[in-house]
Write a protein that holds these residues in place. Sequence first.
Motif, PDB file in Angstrom:
ATOM      1  N   GLY A   1      -3.609  30.629  27.006  1.00 16.93           N
ATOM      2  CA  GLY A   1      -3.485  30.521  28.319  1.00 16.93           C
ATOM      3  C   GLY A   1      -4.409  29.146  28.982  1.00 16.93           C
ATOM      4  N   LEU A   2      -4.774  28.486  28.203  1.00 15.28           N
ATOM      5  CA  LEU A   2      -5.707  27.389  28.708  1.00 15.28           C
ATOM      6  C   LEU A   2      -4.691  26.209  28.996  1.00 15.28           C
ATOM      7  N   LYS A   3      -4.416  25.862  30.318  1.00 15.46           N
ATOM      8  CA  LYS A   3      -3.520  24.906  30.815  1.00 15.46           C
ATOM      9  C   LYS A   3      -4.094  23.355  30.961  1.00 15.46           C
ATOM     10  N   PRO A   4      -3.315  22.407  30.781  1.00 16.53           N
ATOM     11  CA  PRO A   4      -4.047  21.077  30.510  1.00 16.53           C
ATOM     12  C   PRO A   4      -4.319  20.654  31.964  1.00 16.53           C
ATOM     13  N   LYS A   5      -5.284  19.729  32.200  1.00 17.28           N
ATOM     14  CA  LYS A   5      -5.794  19.470  33.223  1.00 17.28           C
ATOM     15  C   LYS A   5      -4.757  18.219  33.701  1.00 17.28           C
ATOM     16  N   LEU A   6      -4.033  18.356  34.813  1.00 15.84           N
ATOM     17  CA  LEU A   6      -2.898  17.157  35.298  1.00 15.84           C
ATOM     18  C   LEU A   6      -3.524  16.555  36.420  1.00 15.84           C
ATOM     19  N   ASP A   7      -4.859  16.254  36.705  1.00 18.14           N
ATOM     20  CA  ASP A   7      -5.135  15.584  38.016  1.00 18.14           C
ATOM     21  C   ASP A   7      -4.824  14.281  37.817  1.00 18.14           C
ATOM     22  N   GLY A   8      -4.061  13.544  38.887  1.00 16.44           N
ATOM     23  CA  GLY A   8      -3.937  12.078  39.001  1.00 16.44           C
ATOM     24  C   GLY A   8      -2.396  11.943  38.237  1.00 16.44           C
TER      25      GLY A   8
ATOM     26  N   THR B   1     -14.919   7.393  19.479  1.00 19.90           N
ATOM     27  CA  THR B   1     -14.521   8.903  19.397  1.00 19.90           C
ATOM     28  C   THR B   1     -15.569   9.690  19.876  1.00 19.90           C
ATOM     29  N   GLY B   2     -16.839   9.621  19.487  1.00 13.28           N
ATOM     30  CA  GLY B   2     -17.952  10.473  20.074  1.00 13.28           C
ATOM     31  C   GLY B   2     -18.147  10.146  21.684  1.00 13.28           C
ATOM     32  N   TYR B   3     -17.941   8.801  22.195  1.00 11.23           N
ATOM     33  CA  TYR B   3     -17.937   8.860  23.628  1.00 11.23           C
ATOM     34  C   TYR B   3     -16.656   9.645  24.393  1.00 11.23           C
ATOM     35  N   GLY B   4     -15.443   9.491  23.713  1.00 12.02           N
ATOM     36  CA  GLY B   4     -14.547  10.093  24.368  1.00 12.02           C
ATOM     37  C   GLY B   4     -14.472  11.586  24.191  1.00 12.02           C
ATOM     38  N   LEU B   5     -15.280  12.199  23.189  1.00 13.84           N
ATOM     39  CA  LEU B   5     -15.488  13.628  23.109  1.00 13.84           C
ATOM     40  C   LEU B   5     -16.189  13.889  24.392  1.00 13.84           C
ATOM     41  N   LEU B   6     -17.139  13.143  24.816  1.00 12.97           N
ATOM     42  CA  LEU B   6     -18.105  13.539  25.832  1.00 12.97           C
ATOM     43  C   LEU B   6     -17.568  13.354  27.046  1.00 12.97           C
ATOM     44  N   ARG B   7     -16.643  12.396  27.270  1.00 16.27           N
ATOM     45  CA  ARG B   7     -16.090  12.058  28.454  1.00 16.27           C
ATOM     46  C   ARG B   7     -14.923  12.299  28.975  1.00 16.27           C
TER      47      ARG B   7
ATOM     48  N   PRO C   1     -11.575  14.498  30.098  1.00 15.74           N
ATOM     49  CA  PRO C   1     -11.738  15.769  31.031  1.00 15.74           C
ATOM     50  C   PRO C   1     -11.524  17.089  30.615  1.00 15.74           C
ATOM     51  N   ASP C   2     -10.493  17.194  29.571  1.00 23.09           N
ATOM     52  CA  ASP C   2     -10.274  18.608  29.192  1.00 23.09           C
ATOM     53  C   ASP C   2      -9.907  18.628  27.525  1.00 23.09           C
ATOM     54  N   LEU C   3      -9.765  19.731  27.226  1.00 27.69           N
ATOM     55  CA  LEU C   3      -9.752  20.135  25.730  1.00 27.69           C
ATOM     56  C   LEU C   3      -8.742  19.294  25.045  1.00 27.69           C
ATOM     57  N   TYR C   4      -7.543  19.069  25.658  1.00 21.72           N
ATOM     58  CA  TYR C   4      -6.424  18.680  24.935  1.00 21.72           C
ATOM     59  C   TYR C   4      -6.488  17.015  24.674  1.00 21.72           C
TER      60      TYR C   4
ATOM     61  N   ARG D   1      -9.600  15.876  24.516  1.00 27.82           N
ATOM     62  CA  ARG D   1     -10.550  15.584  23.646  1.00 27.82           C
ATOM     63  C   ARG D   1     -10.176  15.913  22.288  1.00 27.82           C
ATOM     64  N   ILE D   2      -9.420  16.730  21.823  1.00 29.89           N
ATOM     65  CA  ILE D   2      -8.445  17.114  20.514  1.00 29.89           C
ATOM     66  C   ILE D   2      -7.990  15.694  20.372  1.00 29.89           C
ATOM     67  N   HIS D   3      -7.161  15.251  21.174  1.00 30.43           N
ATOM     68  CA  HIS D   3      -6.541  13.915  20.729  1.00 30.43           C
ATOM     69  C   HIS D   3      -7.355  12.740  20.397  1.00 30.43           C
ATOM     70  N   ALA D   4      -8.491  12.906  21.018  1.00 29.84           N
ATOM     71  CA  ALA D   4      -9.611  11.806  20.539  1.00 29.84           C
ATOM     72  C   ALA D   4     -10.268  11.954  19.354  1.00 29.84           C
ATOM     73  N   GLY D   5     -10.470  13.010  19.156  1.00 26.08           N
ATOM     74  CA  GLY D   5     -11.125  13.652  17.809  1.00 26.08           C
ATOM     75  C   GLY D   5     -10.423  13.550  16.923  1.00 26.08           C
TER      76      GLY D   5
END
Length: 112
Positions: free
Chosen positions: A94-101, A23-29, A31-34, A36-40
């Motif tokens: 207003g923070l939009k999810p990162k949708l790259d890929g 979980t800690g590794y996921g929070l660091l790596r 890409p975006d807030l959403y 990271r929230i899911h991992a945490g």
Amino acid sequence: MELALDIATWILILAGSVLLLITGYGLLRLPDLYTRIHAGGMADTLATFLIFIGLALQSGFSLITVKLLLIIVFVFFTSPTSSYALAQASFVAGLKPKLDGFGPKEKTDDET
């Protein structure tokens, strides 16, 4: 019998600890807030559950076990709720999810 209880306790505590490290590794790596929230939120809830069940097995049936189980119930309800509230507040702000890929690749001026 006591050896099996100790082994089960160690397995649960180690599994929870490894999950917390992931979980800690996921929070660091991630890409975006959403993400990271899911991992945490999700993995942290499971890791707490595993560690506290291991501690409850080790303590036997006592008042300590009841308190540990009440903490598990509290974390089970509050962690996903707080994750949802944080994500909802971020989206409303207003923070939009990162949708790259995902989806078709858009052409830039250099590629045409």
